[in-house]
Design a protein around this motif. Structure first.
Motif, PDB file in Angstrom:
ATOM      1  N   PRO A  35      57.262  34.556 -31.774  1.00  0.00           N
ATOM      2  CA  PRO A  35      56.707  35.303 -32.663  1.00  0.00           C
ATOM      3  C   PRO A  35      56.197  36.601 -32.336  1.00  0.00           C
ATOM      4  O   PRO A  35      56.256  37.570 -32.956  1.00  0.00           O
ATOM      5  CB  PRO A  35      56.145  34.622 -33.709  1.00  0.00           C
ATOM      6  N   LYS A  36      54.908  36.432 -31.579  1.00  0.00           N
ATOM      7  CA  LYS A  36      54.063  37.487 -31.241  1.00  0.00           C
ATOM      8  C   LYS A  36      55.007  38.401 -30.212  1.00  0.00           C
ATOM      9  O   LYS A  36      54.901  39.846 -30.305  1.00  0.00           O
ATOM     10  CB  LYS A  36      53.054  36.914 -30.108  1.00  0.00           C
ATOM     11  N   LYS A  37      55.840  37.953 -29.429  1.00  0.00           N
ATOM     12  CA  LYS A  37      56.881  38.846 -28.525  1.00  0.00           C
ATOM     13  C   LYS A  37      57.651  39.733 -29.470  1.00  0.00           C
ATOM     14  O   LYS A  37      57.757  40.895 -29.041  1.00  0.00           O
ATOM     15  CB  LYS A  37      57.399  37.983 -27.367  1.00  0.00           C
ATOM     16  N   LEU A  38      58.180  38.939 -30.471  1.00  0.00           N
ATOM     17  CA  LEU A  38      59.115  39.633 -31.381  1.00  0.00           C
ATOM     18  C   LEU A  38      58.364  40.585 -32.144  1.00  0.00           C
ATOM     19  O   LEU A  38      58.987  41.817 -32.553  1.00  0.00           O
ATOM     20  CB  LEU A  38      59.602  38.776 -32.298  1.00  0.00           C
TER      21      LEU A  38
ATOM     22  N   GLN B 222      61.231  33.660 -39.587  1.00  0.00           N
ATOM     23  CA  GLN B 222      61.958  32.696 -39.219  1.00  0.00           C
ATOM     24  C   GLN B 222      61.470  31.698 -38.176  1.00  0.00           C
ATOM     25  O   GLN B 222      61.993  30.535 -37.904  1.00  0.00           O
ATOM     26  CB  GLN B 222      63.402  32.899 -39.091  1.00  0.00           C
ATOM     27  N   LEU B 223      60.541  32.272 -37.351  1.00  0.00           N
ATOM     28  CA  LEU B 223      60.241  31.702 -35.970  1.00  0.00           C
ATOM     29  C   LEU B 223      58.584  31.184 -36.518  1.00  0.00           C
ATOM     30  O   LEU B 223      58.280  30.069 -35.848  1.00  0.00           O
ATOM     31  CB  LEU B 223      59.943  32.745 -34.822  1.00  0.00           C
ATOM     32  N   LYS B 224      57.991  31.869 -37.425  1.00  0.00           N
ATOM     33  CA  LYS B 224      56.607  31.567 -37.655  1.00  0.00           C
ATOM     34  C   LYS B 224      56.399  31.149 -39.250  1.00  0.00           C
ATOM     35  O   LYS B 224      56.739  31.957 -39.950  1.00  0.00           O
ATOM     36  CB  LYS B 224      55.732  32.665 -37.314  1.00  0.00           C
ATOM     37  N   LYS B 225      55.972  29.955 -39.475  1.00  0.00           N
ATOM     38  CA  LYS B 225      56.064  29.412 -40.824  1.00  0.00           C
ATOM     39  C   LYS B 225      54.997  30.244 -41.820  1.00  0.00           C
ATOM     40  O   LYS B 225      55.620  30.564 -42.798  1.00  0.00           O
ATOM     41  CB  LYS B 225      55.350  27.910 -40.851  1.00  0.00           C
ATOM     42  N   LYS B 226      53.824  30.468 -41.284  1.00  0.00           N
ATOM     43  CA  LYS B 226      52.818  31.259 -42.132  1.00  0.00           C
ATOM     44  C   LYS B 226      52.798  32.762 -41.677  1.00  0.00           C
ATOM     45  O   LYS B 226      52.401  33.058 -40.507  1.00  0.00           O
ATOM     46  CB  LYS B 226      51.611  30.745 -41.905  1.00  0.00           C
ATOM     47  N   LEU B 227      52.933  33.620 -42.321  1.00  0.00           N
ATOM     48  CA  LEU B 227      53.034  35.276 -42.097  1.00  0.00           C
ATOM     49  C   LEU B 227      51.765  35.969 -42.773  1.00  0.00           C
ATOM     50  O   LEU B 227      51.188  35.658 -43.910  1.00  0.00           O
ATOM     51  CB  LEU B 227      53.972  35.925 -42.666  1.00  0.00           C
TER      52      LEU B 227
END
Length: 589
Positions: free
Chosen positions: A100-103, A48-53
């Protein structure tokens, strides 16, 4: 892996054997072999924070972890941050933040770190570092299926209302305030206001709005947290009782073996757990039909009061306030027996499907946004709506086999049925409705007027005495390959009368002694049904084009359609629709 993963080393999750979705130890537990599970959670916060996974969302089996924690004497606080009103639903945090990296690091340190700690202690565990596809897997051997919990059920609701374990600090005599609250703008906090209790969904929607959590978050936070607290309090109480009893027991000179001591301790612990009365804390405990079937059922449920009247008067459109040029309404008021309807439904939300308010709060004559543009007339009469009067009545009669046999042929709103509800009300004149003064009557005045009318309602009409009904009717006009059919007329009539017995809808709407006859003799005036015309009066031996255009089948089709369709709706197995000899004796030439 990072040192942060070692922070959970002290947590001994000895029973975890989970999430080896890549084949690591996935089905070590028999419970994981089911075709469907209620506890499958896809962790998609990063998505939900990062468009591309880089990887698909991780799959988490919640109940397997909960069971393992419980076995190790741990609770939800291991994964969920404790808060004043419960645990946060999110993993080890209150909000997602924006990084997103922190999550991602938070999840990997927390989950994989715990698994690594267990592996270093030679314990069975879930996926370790580098086994990405074990969690990030889109192909699962089971489906995520969750049965909704109907907290609005009167029985389940009453179990909470009557529970001595749920105590409201604001008023120990009434525990409604433990669950129900409203936001007080002046105090800037949630408070309980007696008489304003409503369903959670009346405020909480599918998504969070500002500081207001979503319905799912609000319910899980409040319910699971409360169940945990009640269980902990009960456990502490029964443990102290057991210890006191043990201390007072006379000392025995008998020496017990280590095995016997262990067995006694296990039996004592089992007795304590059995004595605890609380709600479920696992997904399967609430969201499976098997678990719900074991919920205690209270019958009859004592009436739950929220200031509702026993009866009230539903007034028609206020013509005095109609826009200039708008057509006047001509319907009469309705005396609504609220108490009787409460007894016949399982939840207040059957009618009050959004908020526990009068229908007119949301639904107006012309419709508006608050009522989802459903007009008041449709809110009351829409046949396809489960929440409207007519729709609920229709659903009721069509789900009861005793009623469905007839009402598959006779519409729920038959011509003239409006007058059953809309009629003159003693205590309110037509002039009061016309000039608008009736709408100035208070709720208490309307309740008093309704109570008087309910008390003076005439007794239900008794059906026609079976002795006046022909015992048999011989149908032979079409006999050719079979002997004439002898129809057990009186026997069937008596069965229909018995089937409607104590049915409140039948008592209210069967306003003629001949009402029961109208299903078969469907197009004859009810007043003439004591001596009805023959079916051949309308249905010809051969169907013609004009008859087909008005859905009038031939005589043979009409007979078979009427009988077979009624048997089907009433679930009568014999005679079968294909068993001609069950009704017709074959003719011997």
């Amino acid at each position: 892996m990072e040192n942060g993963r070692k922070l959970l080393r002290g947590i001994a999750l000895a029973a975890i054997a989970v999430i080896g979705l890549g084949g690591i130890a996935l089905f070590a537990s028999p419970s994981l072999a089911a075709d469907s599970r209620p506890d499958v959670i896809r962790i998609d916060a990063i998505g939900q924070l990062k468009k591309k996974l880089e990887m698909p969302p991780a799959v988490f089996l919640h109940d397997e972890h909960t069971k393992a924690l419980a076995a190790a004497g741990k609770d939800c606080s291991v994964c969920h941050t404790a808060a004043a009103t419960g645990h946060t639903v999110k993993f080890q945090r209150e909000g997602d933040g924006t990084d997103p990296k922190k999550l991602e690091k938070l999840y990997h340190n927390g989950c994989i770190g715990c698994h690594e700690n267990m592996a270093s202690d030679n314990l069975k565990t879930g996926p370790l570092d580098g086994e990405c596809r074990a969690c990030h897997n889109t192909k699962l051997p089971f489906k995520s299926v969750q049965a909704p919990v109907k907290m609005g059920s009167k029985s389940l609701h009453y179990l909470h209302v009557s529970s001595e374990a749920i105590v409201n600090p604001a008023d120990p005599q009434e525990n409604c305030g433990v669950c129900h609250h409203v936001y007080d703008a002046k105090l800037k906090k949630l408070v309980w206001k007696k008489g304003q209790e409503d369903a959670c969904a009346s405020c909480h929607g599918d998504k969070a709005e500002g500081s207001k959590p979503s319905l799912q978050t609000a319910v899980h936070t409040k319910c699971v947290w409360c169940h945990e607290n009640v269980a902990q309090t009960s456990r502490a109480y029964y443990t102290s009782q057991a210890e006191a009893k043990k201390a007072q027991a006379p000392k025995s000179n008998k020496t017990l073996t280590a095995k016997q001591i262990k067995a006694e301790a296990a039996a004592e612990a089992a007795a304590i757990e059995a004595a605890i009365v609380t709600g479920p804390t696992t997904c399967a405990g609430c969201h499976t039909e098997a678990a719900q079937s074991k919920f205690k059922q209270v019958s009859p449920v004592p009436r739950l009061m929220r200031g509702q009247p026993d009866a009230t008067v539903l007034l028609p459109v206020n013509n005095a306030k109609r826009p200039v040029g708008a057509p006047e309404a001509g319907m009469k008021p309705v005396v609504f027996n609220h108490k009787a309807h409460e007894a016949s439904v399982d939840s207040c939300r059957t009618c009050h499907h959004v908020r526990i308010e009068s229908c007119t709060v949301c639904h107006t004559v012309d419709g508006n946004k608050d009522g989802n543009f459903v007009k008041l007339a449709d809110a009351m009469h829409a046949p396809a709506s489960d929440s409207s009067c007519v729709g609920c009545h229709k659903q009721t009669v069509m789900t009861k086999k005793e009623c469905a046999g007839c009402h598959g042929a006779v519409p729920v709103m038959a011509p003239g049925s409006c007058a059953t509800c809309h009629k003159d009300v003693k205590g309110i004149t037509a002039a009061q409705i016309a000039d608008g003064s009736a709408f100035e009557l208070s709720k208490e005045q309307l309740a008093d007027i309704a109570a008087q009318n309910v008390a003076e309602e005439p007794k239900p009409v008794k059906p026609l005495d079976p002795a006046e009904v022909p015992e048999t009717v011989t149908i032979g006009v079409l006999s050719h390959d079979f002997e004439p059919s002898v129809f057990p007329h009186r026997k069937i009539y008596e069965a229909l009368v018995k089937g409607t017995g104590e049915n409140g809808l039948a008592a209210a709407f069967h306003t003629s002694p001949l009402s029961m006859c109208a299903a078969c003799h469907h197009n004859s005036p009810v007043a003439d049904l004591k001596t009805p015309p023959k079916c051949a009066s309308c249905h010809g031996i051969q169907a013609d084009k004009m008859a087909a255009s008005v859905n009038k089948p031939s005589l043979k089709a009409a007979y078979h359609q009427q009988c077979m369709a009624c048997h089907d709706r009433m679930q009568i197995a014999k005679p079968a629709a294909t068993d001609c000899a069950g009704c017709h004796t074959p003719r011997v030439n």
